[in-house]
Design a protein around this motif. Structure first.
Motif, PDB file in Angstrom:
ATOM      1  N   VAL A   1      -4.055  29.641 -21.660  1.00 36.84           N
ATOM      2  CA  VAL A   1      -2.833  29.317 -22.405  1.00 36.84           C
ATOM      3  C   VAL A   1      -2.439  27.866 -22.173  1.00 36.84           C
ATOM      4  O   VAL A   1      -2.039  27.158 -23.120  1.00 36.84           O
ATOM      5  N   LEU A   2      -2.544  27.394 -20.947  1.00 37.51           N
ATOM      6  CA  LEU A   2      -2.161  26.011 -20.646  1.00 37.51           C
ATOM      7  C   LEU A   2      -3.089  25.009 -21.318  1.00 37.51           C
ATOM      8  O   LEU A   2      -2.691  23.854 -21.546  1.00 37.51           O
ATOM      9  N   ALA A   3      -4.295  25.425 -21.652  1.00 31.47           N
ATOM     10  CA  ALA A   3      -5.232  24.527 -22.339  1.00 31.47           C
ATOM     11  C   ALA A   3      -4.974  24.447 -23.839  1.00 31.47           C
ATOM     12  O   ALA A   3      -5.547  23.587 -24.512  1.00 31.47           O
ATOM     13  N   LEU A   4      -4.125  25.323 -24.382  1.00 33.33           N
ATOM     14  CA  LEU A   4      -3.819  25.286 -25.817  1.00 33.33           C
ATOM     15  C   LEU A   4      -2.908  24.098 -26.127  1.00 33.33           C
ATOM     16  O   LEU A   4      -2.157  23.636 -25.283  1.00 33.33           O
ATOM     17  N   PRO A   5      -2.947  23.619 -27.372  1.00 33.08           N
ATOM     18  CA  PRO A   5      -2.034  22.533 -27.780  1.00 33.08           C
ATOM     19  C   PRO A   5      -0.618  23.054 -28.028  1.00 33.08           C
ATOM     20  O   PRO A   5      -0.164  23.180 -29.167  1.00 33.08           O
ATOM     21  N   LEU A   6       0.089  23.365 -26.957  1.00 30.50           N
ATOM     22  CA  LEU A   6       1.419  23.950 -27.066  1.00 30.50           C
ATOM     23  C   LEU A   6       2.436  22.899 -27.512  1.00 30.50           C
ATOM     24  O   LEU A   6       2.324  21.719 -27.179  1.00 30.50           O
ATOM     25  N   SER A   7       3.434  23.343 -28.236  1.00 33.46           N
ATOM     26  CA  SER A   7       4.532  22.468 -28.615  1.00 33.46           C
ATOM     27  C   SER A   7       5.408  22.191 -27.390  1.00 33.46           C
ATOM     28  O   SER A   7       5.295  22.859 -26.359  1.00 33.46           O
ATOM     29  N   GLU A   8       6.298  21.210 -27.498  1.00 29.36           N
ATOM     30  CA  GLU A   8       7.173  20.881 -26.381  1.00 29.36           C
ATOM     31  C   GLU A   8       8.093  22.049 -26.032  1.00 29.36           C
ATOM     32  O   GLU A   8       8.409  22.274 -24.868  1.00 29.36           O
ATOM     33  N   GLU A   9       8.505  22.806 -27.043  1.00 30.94           N
ATOM     34  CA  GLU A   9       9.355  23.969 -26.790  1.00 30.94           C
ATOM     35  C   GLU A   9       8.610  25.029 -25.993  1.00 30.94           C
ATOM     36  O   GLU A   9       9.150  25.620 -25.051  1.00 30.94           O
ATOM     37  N   HIS A  10       7.349  25.287 -26.363  1.00 24.17           N
ATOM     38  CA  HIS A  10       6.558  26.280 -25.642  1.00 24.17           C
ATOM     39  C   HIS A  10       6.190  25.781 -24.246  1.00 24.17           C
ATOM     40  O   HIS A  10       6.140  26.572 -23.301  1.00 24.17           O
ATOM     41  N   GLN A  11       5.930  24.478 -24.110  1.00 21.13           N
ATOM     42  CA  GLN A  11       5.656  23.939 -22.774  1.00 21.13           C
ATOM     43  C   GLN A  11       6.869  24.091 -21.868  1.00 21.13           C
ATOM     44  O   GLN A  11       6.725  24.382 -20.673  1.00 21.13           O
ATOM     45  N   LEU A  12       8.043  23.902 -22.424  1.00 22.46           N
ATOM     46  CA  LEU A  12       9.246  24.077 -21.622  1.00 22.46           C
ATOM     47  C   LEU A  12       9.405  25.525 -21.185  1.00 22.46           C
ATOM     48  O   LEU A  12       9.818  25.802 -20.050  1.00 22.46           O
ATOM     49  N   ALA A  13       9.060  26.477 -22.068  1.00 22.03           N
ATOM     50  CA  ALA A  13       9.121  27.894 -21.698  1.00 22.03           C
ATOM     51  C   ALA A  13       8.139  28.203 -20.566  1.00 22.03           C
ATOM     52  O   ALA A  13       8.444  28.983 -19.656  1.00 22.03           O
ATOM     53  N   VAL A  14       6.953  27.588 -20.603  1.00 22.53           N
ATOM     54  CA  VAL A  14       5.972  27.790 -19.536  1.00 22.53           C
ATOM     55  C   VAL A  14       6.485  27.203 -18.220  1.00 22.53           C
ATOM     56  O   VAL A  14       6.367  27.822 -17.155  1.00 22.53           O
ATOM     57  N   LEU A  15       7.053  26.008 -18.275  1.00 19.91           N
ATOM     58  CA  LEU A  15       7.530  25.356 -17.058  1.00 19.91           C
ATOM     59  C   LEU A  15       8.678  26.124 -16.421  1.00 19.91           C
ATOM     60  O   LEU A  15       8.826  26.124 -15.197  1.00 19.91           O
ATOM     61  N   ARG A  16       9.498  26.775 -17.227  1.00 20.84           N
ATOM     62  CA  ARG A  16      10.588  27.577 -16.661  1.00 20.84           C
ATOM     63  C   ARG A  16      10.063  28.767 -15.875  1.00 20.84           C
ATOM     64  O   ARG A  16      10.690  29.210 -14.905  1.00 20.84           O
ATOM     65  N   ASP A  17       8.917  29.306 -16.275  1.00 22.41           N
ATOM     66  CA  ASP A  17       8.328  30.447 -15.566  1.00 22.41           C
ATOM     67  C   ASP A  17       7.372  30.018 -14.455  1.00 22.41           C
ATOM     68  O   ASP A  17       6.885  30.871 -13.704  1.00 22.41           O
ATOM     69  N   MET A  18       7.066  28.726 -14.364  1.00 22.21           N
ATOM     70  CA  MET A  18       6.013  28.272 -13.470  1.00 22.21           C
ATOM     71  C   MET A  18       6.317  28.597 -12.011  1.00 22.21           C
ATOM     72  O   MET A  18       5.471  29.154 -11.289  1.00 22.21           O
ATOM     73  N   ALA A  19       7.499  28.274 -11.534  1.00 24.14           N
ATOM     74  CA  ALA A  19       7.796  28.401 -10.109  1.00 24.14           C
ATOM     75  C   ALA A  19       7.909  29.852  -9.658  1.00 24.14           C
ATOM     76  O   ALA A  19       7.487  30.191  -8.544  1.00 24.14           O
ATOM     77  N   GLU A  20       8.457  30.736 -10.498  1.00 28.66           N
ATOM     78  CA  GLU A  20       8.752  32.105 -10.071  1.00 28.66           C
ATOM     79  C   GLU A  20       7.730  33.126 -10.559  1.00 28.66           C
ATOM     80  O   GLU A  20       7.470  34.110  -9.855  1.00 28.66           O
ATOM     81  N   HIS A  21       7.138  32.928 -11.735  1.00 27.15           N
ATOM     82  CA  HIS A  21       6.314  33.965 -12.334  1.00 27.15           C
ATOM     83  C   HIS A  21       4.843  33.590 -12.496  1.00 27.15           C
ATOM     84  O   HIS A  21       4.027  34.466 -12.784  1.00 27.15           O
ATOM     85  N   ILE A  22       4.474  32.324 -12.333  1.00 29.46           N
ATOM     86  CA  ILE A  22       3.079  31.925 -12.551  1.00 29.46           C
ATOM     87  C   ILE A  22       2.439  31.462 -11.248  1.00 29.46           C
ATOM     88  O   ILE A  22       1.439  32.037 -10.804  1.00 29.46           O
ATOM     89  N   ALA A  23       2.992  30.424 -10.633  1.00 32.28           N
ATOM     90  CA  ALA A  23       2.380  29.845  -9.433  1.00 32.28           C
ATOM     91  C   ALA A  23       2.187  30.847  -8.298  1.00 32.28           C
ATOM     92  O   ALA A  23       1.159  30.812  -7.611  1.00 32.28           O
ATOM     93  N   PRO A  24       3.124  31.791  -8.036  1.00 31.60           N
ATOM     94  CA  PRO A  24       2.900  32.711  -6.905  1.00 31.60           C
ATOM     95  C   PRO A  24       1.746  33.696  -7.113  1.00 31.60           C
ATOM     96  O   PRO A  24       1.320  34.324  -6.146  1.00 31.60           O
ATOM     97  N   HIS A  25       1.239  33.857  -8.351  1.00 32.27           N
ATOM     98  CA  HIS A  25       0.271  34.920  -8.621  1.00 32.27           C
ATOM     99  C   HIS A  25      -1.125  34.416  -8.980  1.00 32.27           C
ATOM    100  O   HIS A  25      -2.043  35.229  -9.085  1.00 32.27           O
ATOM    101  N   VAL A  26      -1.302  33.126  -9.207  1.00 32.03           N
ATOM    102  CA  VAL A  26      -2.629  32.621  -9.552  1.00 32.03           C
ATOM    103  C   VAL A  26      -3.465  32.507  -8.280  1.00 32.03           C
ATOM    104  O   VAL A  26      -2.946  32.290  -7.185  1.00 32.03           O
ATOM    105  N   ASN A  27      -4.785  32.652  -8.437  1.00 29.06           N
ATOM    106  CA  ASN A  27      -5.663  32.572  -7.268  1.00 29.06           C
ATOM    107  C   ASN A  27      -6.152  31.155  -6.999  1.00 29.06           C
ATOM    108  O   ASN A  27      -6.820  30.918  -5.989  1.00 29.06           O
TER     109      ASN A  27
END
Length: 505
Positions: free
Chosen positions: A220-246
């Motif tokens: 998903v991060l490799a897709l050409p996301l819009s700025e709005e979608h990138q902001l949605a990803v960054l909001r989830d990064m600290a709590e919902h993404i970074a703690p679970h990736v290997n």
């Protein structure tokens, strides 16, 4: 079209359809638009789960997975409405571990294939037309160039997580447990770590969940996301993404690129970088330089200022920071407070107070010896620094507010003269906090949470409550004018009875 609207208003007719109906009829209607709604999505998943339970072997389960579930996901990502996405996420994707695992696996495979296949190119459409499929909205692959697909993918991935070590798995297909035991017996001689990721056993293996979760998000991060979608990803990064990736290192480059976008993206990217540094021991020496460059008057006038202030308070809570770095942040906060909105000044001064208390070496910013005492001191200073201090006593501030290099700001050779200036602020609470630095700083630290969300409305209501409490009995606070009872003044010798016409009693 009217027949379809009649057939699919609710889930009850679909529950009694034959097993082969879904892949042959529903998913291959090429020319008829059929957006997924919540009842239809629920009905299709009920039928898919029924087909899973009816599978007599793991091989037939995989066939049903490819013929029903994956086509359902393609159609859902292409035409699913918000209610359908929410229903699928709430009723199946979050509660059932097998549904979540196979969804993440399907998504990661689709995203890895999207890098090497131009599914939405004109040549690909021409091949589909020549094959007799028509210019269909339903293909065997997800068309990530289709409008709305990125948003639907992020909607489904929102708040998904990886099972913990002691997790009790909840399965939509009960036969998976039996097939997992059969696989374990059949692969008894295979190395345990390798066999746990094979066949049905992968559904009950935490590392397998973590692997597909990581691959899906990296795709998903490799897709050409819009700025709005990138902001949605960054909001989830600290709590919902970074703690679970290997592999947290894989998120590093994305966060660097997001910081360059500035604004909210830079604030949330810094938060993600800080989480990776604290929880995964990633080293980024320029982190505090990046944070320092964001502290500007403009950021305090934005809607996301509360989030920025929370991150600033969290990052600067460490007691192991060098004195020159802390002094630079203190001076930048004091300088910004001169033009900051009044509700934000209290937070900035609370940060300054906490930094001064945690780092005694920075107390020279508010209490410094005279230049004569420095010359006669037991520890003489270098001539260059002493010259800068003498210029400071003469009224010239050596602090360089134009650079973002914390070592070049000369903050330790400066003083917080801004605090003396703010003692004359029009707001009594701001002037009171500024005067607090002249007294003994007995409190260990000041709370930041109550100041981060401060607004003009909250300040006004707080002042009203304070004055009403002082007056007692719910009386109105004093004002600078006298309330009139009539519109005009009453003249005793006048014959006009204005007092009866304009009486406001």
């Amino acid at each position: 079209k009217s027949a379809l609207q009649f057939l699919f208003p609710c889930s009850s007719p679909l529950l009694h359809l034959p097993t082969g109906f879904l892949p042959d009829h529903l998913f291959e209607w090429d020319r008829v638009p059929l957006p997924y709604t919540s009842p239809l999505s629920h009905a299709l998943m009920e039928k898919i789960c029924e087909d899973w339970s009816g599978s007599d072997s793991y091989e037939s389960f995989v066939e049903n997975l490819q013929s029903g579930f994956e086509k359902f996901l393609v159609r859902l990502l292409h035409t699913g409405g918000a209610s359908a996405l929410q229903a699928f996420q709430k009723e199946y994707l979050v509660p059932y571990d097998d549904v979540r695992y196979y969804f993440l696996k399907f998504l990661s495979e689709q995203l890895s294939g999207a890098k090497s296949t131009e599914a939405s190119s004109p040549a690909a459409k021409k091949r589909r037309l020549s094959a007799g499929a028509g210019d269909s909205s339903i293909t065997s692959r997800v068309d990530f160039a289709r409008p709305g697909v990125h948003g639907r993918v992020l909607h489904l991935l929102h708040q998904l997580s990886v099972p913990s070590e002691d997790w009790r798995y909840r399965i939509a297909c009960p036969n998976l447990q039996k097939w997992a035991k059969e696989t374990e017996v059949r692969l008894k001689g295979v190395r345990r770590r390798r066999s746990a990721k094979l066949g049905a056993r992968a559904v009950f293996d935490r590392e397998s969940h973590q692997e597909v979760f990581t691959q899906a998000w990296l795709g998903v991060l490799a897709l050409p996301l819009s700025e709005e979608h990138q902001l949605a990803v960054l909001r989830d990064m600290a709590e919902h993404i970074a703690p679970h990736v290997n592999s947290p290192y894989a998120l590093w480059d994305y966060l660097f690129g997001a910081f360059d976008l500035g604004g909210q993206h830079a604030v949330y990217a810094l938060h993600g970088l800080f989480v990776l540094m604290v929880n995964h021991n990633l080293d980024y020496p320029a982190f505090y330089d990046k944070l320092y460059s964001v502290i500007k008057p403009d950021v305090l006038h934005t809607k996301y200022r509360q989030k920025f202030l929370e991150i600033l308070g969290l990052v600067m809570s460490s007691t192991r920071l060098p004195a020159y770095l802390v002094a630079s942040f203190i001076k930048r906060a004091c300088r910004v407070s001169l033009v900051a909105p009044t509700p934000m000044i209290a937070f900035l001064y609370a940060v300054v107070y906490n930094l001064l208390r945690r780092h005694p070496d920075t107390m020279v910013l508010i209490h410094r010896l005279q230049s004569k005492e420095l010359r006669e001191g037991a520890q003489p200073m270098p001539a260059a620094e002493l010259a800068k201090l003498e210029r400071l006593y003469a009224g010239e501030d050596p602090f360089n507010a134009e650079v973002d290099d914390l070592k070049a700001t000369n903050a330790l050779l400066s003083s917080c003269w801004e605090l003396r200036l703010m003692m004359s602020h029009y707001n009594p609470r701001v002037s009171f906090m500024a005067r607090g630095f002249c007294n003994e700083m007995n409190a260990p630290t000041r709370p930041l949470a109550e100041h981060a969300s401060q607004t003009y409305v909250k300040m006004f209501l707080k002042e009203m409550e304070h004055h009403r409490g002082v007056l007692g009995g719910g009386q109105d606070p004093p004002v600078t004018f006298h309330r009139r009872s009539t519109l005009f003044d009453i003249v005793e010798d006048s014959t006009v009875a204005w007092d009866t016409i304009w009486d406001f009693q």
